[in-house]
Design a protein around this motif. Structure first.
Motif, PDB file in Angstrom:
ATOM      1  N   ILE A 142     -76.223  11.806 -42.895  1.00 31.20           N
ATOM      2  CA  ILE A 142     -77.061  12.990 -42.746  1.00 31.20           C
ATOM      3  C   ILE A 142     -78.368  12.749 -43.489  1.00 31.20           C
ATOM      4  N   GLY A 143     -79.316  13.639 -43.286  1.00 28.13           N
ATOM      5  CA  GLY A 143     -80.565  13.505 -44.029  1.00 28.13           C
ATOM      6  C   GLY A 143     -80.347  13.684 -45.524  1.00 28.13           C
ATOM      7  N   GLY A 144     -79.427  14.599 -45.872  1.00 24.58           N
ATOM      8  CA  GLY A 144     -79.125  14.844 -47.268  1.00 24.58           C
ATOM      9  C   GLY A 144     -80.187  15.641 -47.999  1.00 24.58           C
ATOM     10  N   THR A 145     -81.177  16.133 -47.276  1.00 28.21           N
ATOM     11  CA  THR A 145     -82.297  16.811 -47.929  1.00 28.21           C
ATOM     12  C   THR A 145     -81.878  18.127 -48.565  1.00 28.21           C
ATOM     13  N   ILE A 146     -80.874  18.789 -47.992  1.00 30.85           N
ATOM     14  CA  ILE A 146     -80.409  20.054 -48.557  1.00 30.85           C
ATOM     15  C   ILE A 146     -79.417  19.811 -49.680  1.00 30.85           C
ATOM     16  N   VAL A 147     -78.374  19.013 -49.399  1.00 31.72           N
ATOM     17  CA  VAL A 147     -77.267  18.875 -50.354  1.00 31.72           C
ATOM     18  C   VAL A 147     -77.566  17.917 -51.499  1.00 31.72           C
ATOM     19  N   ARG A 148     -78.489  16.973 -51.299  1.00 31.49           N
ATOM     20  CA  ARG A 148     -78.771  16.020 -52.377  1.00 31.49           C
ATOM     21  C   ARG A 148     -80.187  16.106 -52.923  1.00 31.49           C
ATOM     22  N   ASP A 149     -81.131  16.579 -52.110  1.00 31.54           N
ATOM     23  CA  ASP A 149     -82.527  16.615 -52.557  1.00 31.54           C
ATOM     24  C   ASP A 149     -83.022  18.006 -52.901  1.00 31.54           C
ATOM     25  N   GLY A 150     -82.218  19.020 -52.613  1.00 32.53           N
ATOM     26  CA  GLY A 150     -82.573  20.365 -53.027  1.00 32.53           C
ATOM     27  C   GLY A 150     -83.603  21.065 -52.165  1.00 32.53           C
ATOM     28  N   ILE A 151     -83.872  20.562 -50.961  1.00 30.79           N
ATOM     29  CA  ILE A 151     -84.786  21.258 -50.052  1.00 30.79           C
ATOM     30  C   ILE A 151     -84.126  22.562 -49.598  1.00 30.79           C
ATOM     31  N   ARG A 152     -84.865  23.655 -49.627  1.00 29.91           N
ATOM     32  CA  ARG A 152     -84.308  24.942 -49.241  1.00 29.91           C
ATOM     33  C   ARG A 152     -83.867  24.939 -47.777  1.00 29.91           C
ATOM     34  N   PRO A 153     -82.667  25.427 -47.485  1.00 30.51           N
ATOM     35  CA  PRO A 153     -82.185  25.474 -46.096  1.00 30.51           C
ATOM     36  C   PRO A 153     -83.148  26.207 -45.166  1.00 30.51           C
ATOM     37  N   GLN A 154     -83.766  27.288 -45.663  1.00 30.32           N
ATOM     38  CA  GLN A 154     -84.695  28.054 -44.835  1.00 30.32           C
ATOM     39  C   GLN A 154     -85.906  27.214 -44.424  1.00 30.32           C
ATOM     40  N   GLU A 170     -78.648  19.586 -39.510  1.00 32.65           N
ATOM     41  CA  GLU A 170     -78.644  19.578 -40.972  1.00 32.65           C
ATOM     42  C   GLU A 170     -78.422  20.991 -41.524  1.00 32.65           C
ATOM     43  N   TYR A 171     -79.129  21.938 -40.970  1.00 30.06           N
ATOM     44  CA  TYR A 171     -79.061  23.314 -41.462  1.00 30.06           C
ATOM     45  C   TYR A 171     -77.699  23.947 -41.205  1.00 30.06           C
ATOM     46  N   TYR A 172     -77.220  23.890 -39.962  1.00 31.33           N
ATOM     47  CA  TYR A 172     -75.996  24.601 -39.619  1.00 31.33           C
ATOM     48  C   TYR A 172     -74.751  23.925 -40.181  1.00 31.33           C
ATOM     49  N   ASP A 173     -74.745  22.589 -40.280  1.00 28.87           N
ATOM     50  CA  ASP A 173     -73.601  21.931 -40.915  1.00 28.87           C
ATOM     51  C   ASP A 173     -73.520  22.296 -42.393  1.00 28.87           C
ATOM     52  N   TYR A 174     -74.683  22.437 -43.028  1.00 24.70           N
ATOM     53  CA  TYR A 174     -74.692  22.900 -44.421  1.00 24.70           C
ATOM     54  C   TYR A 174     -74.215  24.348 -44.513  1.00 24.70           C
ATOM     55  N   ALA A 175     -74.742  25.196 -43.632  1.00 23.64           N
ATOM     56  CA  ALA A 175     -74.396  26.616 -43.670  1.00 23.64           C
ATOM     57  C   ALA A 175     -72.911  26.839 -43.431  1.00 23.64           C
ATOM     58  N   ARG A 176     -72.285  25.978 -42.628  1.00 21.49           N
ATOM     59  CA  ARG A 176     -70.857  26.123 -42.338  1.00 21.49           C
ATOM     60  C   ARG A 176     -69.987  25.362 -43.335  1.00 21.49           C
ATOM     61  N   GLY A 177     -70.614  24.727 -44.314  1.00 13.87           N
ATOM     62  CA  GLY A 177     -69.864  24.041 -45.358  1.00 13.87           C
ATOM     63  C   GLY A 177     -69.344  22.674 -44.971  1.00 13.87           C
ATOM     64  N   LEU A 178     -69.858  22.106 -43.872  1.00 15.65           N
ATOM     65  CA  LEU A 178     -69.397  20.793 -43.437  1.00 15.65           C
ATOM     66  C   LEU A 178     -70.045  19.662 -44.235  1.00 15.65           C
ATOM     67  N   ASP A 179     -71.287  19.844 -44.655  1.00 13.42           N
ATOM     68  CA  ASP A 179     -71.991  18.815 -45.418  1.00 13.42           C
ATOM     69  C   ASP A 179     -71.941  19.135 -46.906  1.00 13.42           C
ATOM     70  N   ASN A 180     -71.748  18.098 -47.695  1.00 12.28           N
ATOM     71  CA  ASN A 180     -71.794  18.234 -49.141  1.00 12.28           C
ATOM     72  C   ASN A 180     -72.444  16.982 -49.727  1.00 12.28           C
ATOM     73  N   GLU A 181     -72.441  16.868 -51.058  1.00  8.85           N
ATOM     74  CA  GLU A 181     -73.132  15.752 -51.702  1.00  8.85           C
ATOM     75  C   GLU A 181     -72.550  14.394 -51.331  1.00  8.85           C
ATOM     76  N   ASN A 182     -71.270  14.384 -50.878  1.00  6.36           N
ATOM     77  CA  ASN A 182     -70.623  13.124 -50.522  1.00  6.36           C
ATOM     78  C   ASN A 182     -70.865  12.713 -49.073  1.00  6.36           C
ATOM     79  N   SER A 183     -71.442  13.593 -48.276  1.00 10.63           N
ATOM     80  CA  SER A 183     -71.603  13.325 -46.844  1.00 10.63           C
ATOM     81  C   SER A 183     -72.575  12.173 -46.610  1.00 10.63           C
ATOM     82  N   VAL A 184     -72.214  11.270 -45.695  1.00  7.15           N
ATOM     83  CA  VAL A 184     -73.094  10.176 -45.309  1.00  7.15           C
ATOM     84  C   VAL A 184     -73.518  10.388 -43.869  1.00  7.15           C
TER      85      VAL A 184
END
Length: 313
Positions: free
Chosen positions: A91-103, A75-89
């Protein structure tokens, strides 16, 4: 993306708020891939009259923690590399859709690894410290699957790596800590489980094939194309069931293991679910059916060994 569009996607994926956010982060549908090999390896030991409940429990929890941590690293590294976004299915979606901090996600992953390490100390103290070396290598590959400069998940080796470590290695460790021995027969029996674990990753990559290709990944699904990947998934299912049948014929598995063929229906549903589908959301049921095939097969395989213990054929 607007909040309205984001809510529409969350609704289509049935994503809820509150505790469900953290539950999705674990990707619970993948955690059975951690349960199955521990159960099978322990039952292989049990039919040899060697079973320690607390070692089994510690190994099971450590395996689940490592799998969950691997999911968080993903979840973290796919977000950091720009692979996951709000449209991604898928995934947990906690970073891109729920606003949980990547750290926070990264910290949780490291915390789960640390907890698994503590359980590993107990396991090693109760069996052999050689297990620590294998465990550390497994945890390293769990991180390198999506972390590091050359993520394994972005290569054609993802399915092989996942199957080997989450199938064969965990079965071998689970058996070894109970019996203090390891035989070639155990490794041979582990092959179908390893294949089914690899199939879960292949199904995931079939679903994400287009987006992964756009972002530079080189997975097997990208190399084979959609139809080729479906044929390859079908072949892997067939090999796993044929391998199981051969193991029963040569006596490495009991005839009770015929129960595992109940999972064929789910495997067929997975293949049918991918056929003719183009959108990731359409392929979600097929991916879930693939994971369920692994769960049902693995549980029934372990159960067949347990039945053999009390009702030998």
């Amino acid at each position: 993306m607007s909040s309205i569009q984001n809510q529409n996607i969350k609704a289509s994926l049935n994503e809820r708020e509150g505790f469900q956010v953290w539950w999705r982060l674990l990707r619970p549908h993948t955690l059975t891939a951690a349960f199955v090999p521990v159960f099978v390896g322990t039952m292989l030991a049990a039919i040899e009259q060697s079973f320690d409940f607390w070692l089994f429990a510690a190994m099971l929890l450590a395996s689940i923690l490592i799998q969950a941590a691997t999911n968080m690293f993903n979840e973290y590294y796919d977000y950091a590399r720009g692979l996951d976004n709000e449209n991604s299915v898928g995934i947990g979606g906690t970073i891109v859709r729920d606003g949980i901090r990547p750290q926070m996600v990264l910290l949780l992953a490291l915390s789960f690894f640390a907890a698994a390490g503590l359980l590993g100390v107990y396991i090693c103290a109760s069996s052999s410290w050689w297990v620590a070396a294998v465990g550390l290598v497994s945890m390293l590959f769990g991180y390198l699957y999506t972390g590091g400069p050359f993520p394994i998940a972005y290569t054609p080796l993802g399915e092989l790596t996942a199957g080997f470590f989450m199938g064969t290695i965990i079965i071998a460790i689970s058996y070894f800590i109970q019996t203090m021995t390891l035989t070639a027969d155990v490794l041979i029996v582990s092959v179908p489980v390893a294949i089914f674990v690899g199939c879960i990753l292949l199904a995931n990559n079939i679903r994400d094939r287009v987006n992964d290709a756009e972002n530079g990944r080189k997975t097997l699904a990208i190399l084979f194309g959609h139809q080729g990947s479906i044929r390859f998934l079908t072949a892997l299912f067939a090999i796993a069931y044929l391998w199981t049948a051969v193991l029963m014929i040569i006596g490495l598995l009991p005839w009770w293991s015929l129960l595992t063929f109940i999972s064929v229906g789910k495997a067929r549903k997975a293949i049918q679910g991918f056929t003719g589908k183009k959108e990731p959301l359409e392929m979600m049921p097929a991916m879930k059916a693939t994971a369920q095939t692994n769960t049902i097969y693995g549980f029934l395989l372990g159960l067949s060994l347990l039945i053999q213990l009390y009702f030998p054929l």
